[in-house]
Design a protein around this motif. Structure first.
Motif, PDB file in Angstrom:
ATOM      1  N   GLU A 236       0.812  -1.228   0.107  1.00  0.00           N
ATOM      2  CA  GLU A 236       0.036   0.067   0.056  1.00  0.00           C
ATOM      3  C   GLU A 236       0.773   1.314   0.118  1.00  0.00           C
ATOM      4  N   ASN A 237       2.151   1.046   0.160  1.00  0.00           N
ATOM      5  CA  ASN A 237       2.897   2.175   0.386  1.00  0.00           C
ATOM      6  C   ASN A 237       4.124   2.451  -0.660  1.00  0.00           C
ATOM      7  N   GLY A 238       3.795   1.375  -1.797  1.00  0.00           N
ATOM      8  CA  GLY A 238       4.469   1.593  -3.086  1.00  0.00           C
ATOM      9  C   GLY A 238       5.384   0.442  -3.465  1.00  0.00           C
ATOM     10  N   MET A 241       8.923  -0.140  -5.308  1.00  0.00           N
ATOM     11  CA  MET A 241       9.671   0.986  -5.333  1.00  0.00           C
ATOM     12  C   MET A 241       8.771   2.321  -5.507  1.00  0.00           C
ATOM     13  N   ARG A 242       8.992   3.312  -4.937  1.00  0.00           N
ATOM     14  CA  ARG A 242       8.482   4.606  -4.827  1.00  0.00           C
ATOM     15  C   ARG A 242       9.458   5.719  -4.572  1.00  0.00           C
ATOM     16  N   LEU A 243       9.021   7.007  -5.020  1.00  0.00           N
ATOM     17  CA  LEU A 243       9.757   8.090  -4.704  1.00  0.00           C
ATOM     18  C   LEU A 243       9.243   8.508  -3.449  1.00  0.00           C
ATOM     19  N   ASN A 253       5.199  11.904  -4.061  1.00  0.00           N
ATOM     20  CA  ASN A 253       5.856  10.672  -3.925  1.00  0.00           C
ATOM     21  C   ASN A 253       5.420   9.798  -4.435  1.00  0.00           C
ATOM     22  N   VAL A 254       5.750   9.567  -5.791  1.00  0.00           N
ATOM     23  CA  VAL A 254       5.101   8.653  -6.650  1.00  0.00           C
ATOM     24  C   VAL A 254       5.273   7.187  -5.999  1.00  0.00           C
ATOM     25  N   LYS A 255       4.356   6.414  -5.711  1.00  0.00           N
ATOM     26  CA  LYS A 255       4.394   5.033  -5.381  1.00  0.00           C
ATOM     27  C   LYS A 255       4.214   4.102  -6.858  1.00  0.00           C
ATOM     28  N   TRP A 256       4.811   2.937  -6.550  1.00  0.00           N
ATOM     29  CA  TRP A 256       5.023   1.741  -7.574  1.00  0.00           C
ATOM     30  C   TRP A 256       5.671   2.550  -8.853  1.00  0.00           C
ATOM     31  N   LEU A 257       6.510   3.131  -8.569  1.00  0.00           N
ATOM     32  CA  LEU A 257       7.048   4.228  -9.772  1.00  0.00           C
ATOM     33  C   LEU A 257       7.838   3.221 -10.853  1.00  0.00           C
ATOM     34  N   GLN A 275      -6.113  19.584  -8.999  1.00  0.00           N
ATOM     35  CA  GLN A 275      -5.987  19.305  -7.486  1.00  0.00           C
ATOM     36  C   GLN A 275      -4.626  19.952  -7.112  1.00  0.00           C
ATOM     37  N   TYR A 276      -4.517  20.265  -5.952  1.00  0.00           N
ATOM     38  CA  TYR A 276      -3.332  20.635  -5.196  1.00  0.00           C
ATOM     39  C   TYR A 276      -2.937  22.033  -6.026  1.00  0.00           C
ATOM     40  N   THR A 277      -3.805  22.650  -6.318  1.00  0.00           N
ATOM     41  CA  THR A 277      -3.773  24.160  -6.816  1.00  0.00           C
ATOM     42  C   THR A 277      -4.829  25.066  -6.155  1.00  0.00           C
TER      43      THR A 277
HETATM   44  N1  LIG Z   1       1.209   5.914  -8.057  1.00  0.00           N
HETATM   45  C1  LIG Z   1       0.575   6.572  -7.288  1.00  0.00           C
HETATM   46  N2  LIG Z   1       1.403   7.232  -6.443  1.00  0.00           N
HETATM   47  C2  LIG Z   1       0.854   8.080  -5.471  1.00  0.00           C
HETATM   48  C3  LIG Z   1      -0.613   7.938  -5.242  1.00  0.00           C
HETATM   49  C4  LIG Z   1      -1.421   7.025  -6.112  1.00  0.00           C
HETATM   50  O1  LIG Z   1      -2.656   7.055  -6.006  1.00  0.00           O
HETATM   51  N3  LIG Z   1      -0.778   6.310  -6.882  1.00  0.00           N
HETATM   52  N4  LIG Z   1      -1.060   8.919  -4.307  1.00  0.00           N
HETATM   53  C5  LIG Z   1      -0.102  10.015  -3.869  1.00  0.00           C
HETATM   54  C6  LIG Z   1      -0.850  10.663  -2.809  1.00  0.00           C
HETATM   55  S1  LIG Z   1      -1.935  11.765  -3.097  1.00  0.00           S
HETATM   56  C7  LIG Z   1      -0.138  10.753  -1.608  1.00  0.00           C
HETATM   57  S2  LIG Z   1      -0.672  11.674  -0.303  1.00  0.00           S
HETATM   58  C8  LIG Z   1       0.810   9.473  -1.485  1.00  0.00           C
HETATM   59  C9  LIG Z   1       0.395   8.692  -0.036  1.00  0.00           C
HETATM   60  O2  LIG Z   1       1.518   7.775   0.091  1.00  0.00           O
HETATM   61  P1  LIG Z   1       1.037   6.785   1.021  1.00  0.00           P
HETATM   62  O3  LIG Z   1      -0.066   5.921   0.652  1.00  0.00           O
HETATM   63  O4  LIG Z   1       2.325   5.674   1.108  1.00  0.00           O
HETATM   64  O5  LIG Z   1       1.003   7.292   2.675  1.00  0.00           O
HETATM   65  O6  LIG Z   1       1.040   8.837  -2.425  1.00  0.00           O
HETATM   66  C10 LIG Z   1       1.100   9.713  -3.757  1.00  0.00           C
HETATM   67  N5  LIG Z   1       1.682   8.571  -4.605  1.00  0.00           N
END
Ligand SMILES: Nc1nc2c(c(=O)[nH]1)N[C@H]1C(S)=C(S)[C@@H](COP(=O)(O)O)O[C@H]1N2
Ligand SMILES: [Mo]
Length: 420
Positions: A236-238, A241-243, A253-257, A275-277
């Motif tokens: 669930e946290n990537g 590998m994740r950024l 912090n892109v997950k599953w990069l 979003q985020y703007t």
């Molecule tokens: N590939 C991917 N990366 C993602 C996301 C996502 O839905 N898909 N969610 C993002 C958002 S909005 C947040 S806040 C963080 C959350 O990281 P976490 O789930 O490990 O806490 O991942 C970010 N990276």
């Protein structure tokens, strides 16, 4: 000030009994019992039979099953939602992996690690791909930092204070030790073309989430994380590998990069435009804000707890963090912001990481408003809600970092209030 603010102020002034309530040091009374000075005649059950088995992977005590992430997901949009870290149930600074908050746009992909690759391409001299085996051979670093969603605490923008426990309103932030390969090494191996200014990161989830990141940050302290608190990333946290971009908001912090494509300009994806703007009162928009500004939160006592018995000494405790660096100061007020006393910061105080603070408080049974206010090493001071709303207007949805106020009634009940 609106009416409800004036009313709460008035109520406070009527009820407050101030004077010497907060002290940096107090002589501690003894809370231990003096009535049970002998063990009962019978040994407890667990000393009369052999203990339980070994386990391949340990779990928390069954008596701690109420300590959970709270899920808020819309069943109409499966896989899209969040789960919150129960900050109010935790102490110290490290978030256990099973309680790290989650934000998924389209669920948790079931990635088979040896079929996953990361591609670095675009404005590079030599596009490269990396699999898990090759990444394991690179030098790795570890660092502890928080990750916070830009939408954390966004209920603070509502006109009425929500009555949720601390973590279930502010727990889209967690703090872990991440281990992985500095991005700089991988990018330099690919060779950065002089025109490259941004990288478009893409995840291997069904959302194929993508976002633009300034190259500068990737060459500074960004990491391709493979481990989380010593073990492989949780799915669930990537996983795998994740950024991790210390101090920069969650979405980056892109997950599953799976891809980093170097470009000369941002891609203007959904998550950096709609979003985020945010629209400001003067009609301009705030975009690409990136950094999580300094913030703090009293986790104990906090909503859902009570000051149980009598007036006496209570330990005020909480967390502070800043995306700009180290926390340099946390102050606490018990009278709605009229008087402030410095809390103790529990070391080591790390850069862009949770810092635990505490301060003993002699509660004499009076009505009180508890607040914490963080300052970071750049001198930035966490704003009151009033100031934040004044600067950012009423259309906000993201980046809420105002001071949180807990009202303590004379009965010891705790409520979330605005107006201080
Ligand atoms: N590939 C991917 N990366 C993602 C996301 C996502 O839905 N898909 N969610 C993002 C958002 S909005 C947040 S806040 C963080 C959350 O990281 P976490 O789930 O490990 O806490 O991942 C970010 N990276
Ligand atoms: Mo997020």
């Amino acid at each position: 000030m609106n009416d409800s603010i004036i009313q709460s102020r008035r109520k406070f002034l009527q009820k407050a009994a101030l004077g010497g309530a907060l002290a940096g040091t107090v002589s501690l009374p003894v809370w231990a019992n003096s009535d049970k000075l002998e063990f009962p005649d019978d040994l407890p059950e667990w000393m009369r039979i052999p203990g339980g088995d070994f386990s391949n992977y340990g779990q928390p005590s069954p008596h701690e099953q109420q300590v959970i992430r709270w899920i808020s997901a819309n069943p109409a949009a499966p896989g899209n939602g969040v789960s919150w870290t129960p900050l109010h149930d935790l102490k110290g600074t490290i978030t256990p992996n099973g309680l790290h908050y989650e934000r998924h746009h389209n669920g948790v992909p079931q990635i088979v690690p040896d079929q996953h690759i990361l591609l670095i391409d675009g404005l590079v001299n030599k596009p490269l791909s990396f699999d898990m085996k090759s990444l394991e051979r690179y030098p790795m670093v570890s660092r502890t930092c928080f990750i916070e969603c830009g939408g954390n605490s966004n209920s603070g923008w509502r006109s009425n204070p929500i009555q949720s426990q601390a973590g279930y309103a502010h727990g889209l932030v967690s703090n872990a030790e991440w281990t992985g390969v500095p991005l700089k090494i991988l990018l330099e191996e690919a060779g950065i073309k002089p025109t490259a200014k941004w990288a478009i990161a893409e995840g291997a989830d069904a959302a194929a989430l993508n976002i633009s990141i300034p190259l500068e940050k990737l060459l500074d302290d960004a990491m391709l994380a493979l481990y989380q608190n010593g073990e492989r990333l949780r799915p669930e946290n990537g996983y795998p590998m994740r950024l991790v971009l210390p101090g920069w908001e969650g979405i980056l912090n892109v997950k599953w990069l799976r891809q980093l494509r170097l470009t000369d300009e941002p891609i203007m994806s959904r998550d950096e435009t709609s979003q985020y703007t945010e629209l400001l009162p003067d009609g301009t928009a705030r975009q690409f804000t990136f950094v999580n500004e300094a913030k703090s939160l009293i986790t104990s006592p906090s909503l859902g707890m009570m000051l149980p018995d009598n007036p006496g000494i209570y330990q005020i405790s909480g967390l502070a963090w800043s995306g700009r660096g180290k926390i340099s100061r946390v102050e606490i007020s018990v009278d709605g912001g009229d008087n402030w006393v410095d809390a103790e910061l529990h070391g080591p105080v790390l850069d862009k990481a949770f810092t635990r603070f505490s301060l003993p408080w002699h509660w004499q049974g009076e009505y009180a408003i508890l607040q914490s206010r963080a300052t970071d090493e750049t001198g930035y001071v966490q704003p009151t809600r009033e100031v934040l709303v004044e600067n950012r207007g009423k259309h906000g949805f993201f980046h809420y970092n105002a001071i949180v106020s807990w009202e303590i009634t004379e009965e010891g009940d705790i409520n979330h209030v605005y107006g201080f």
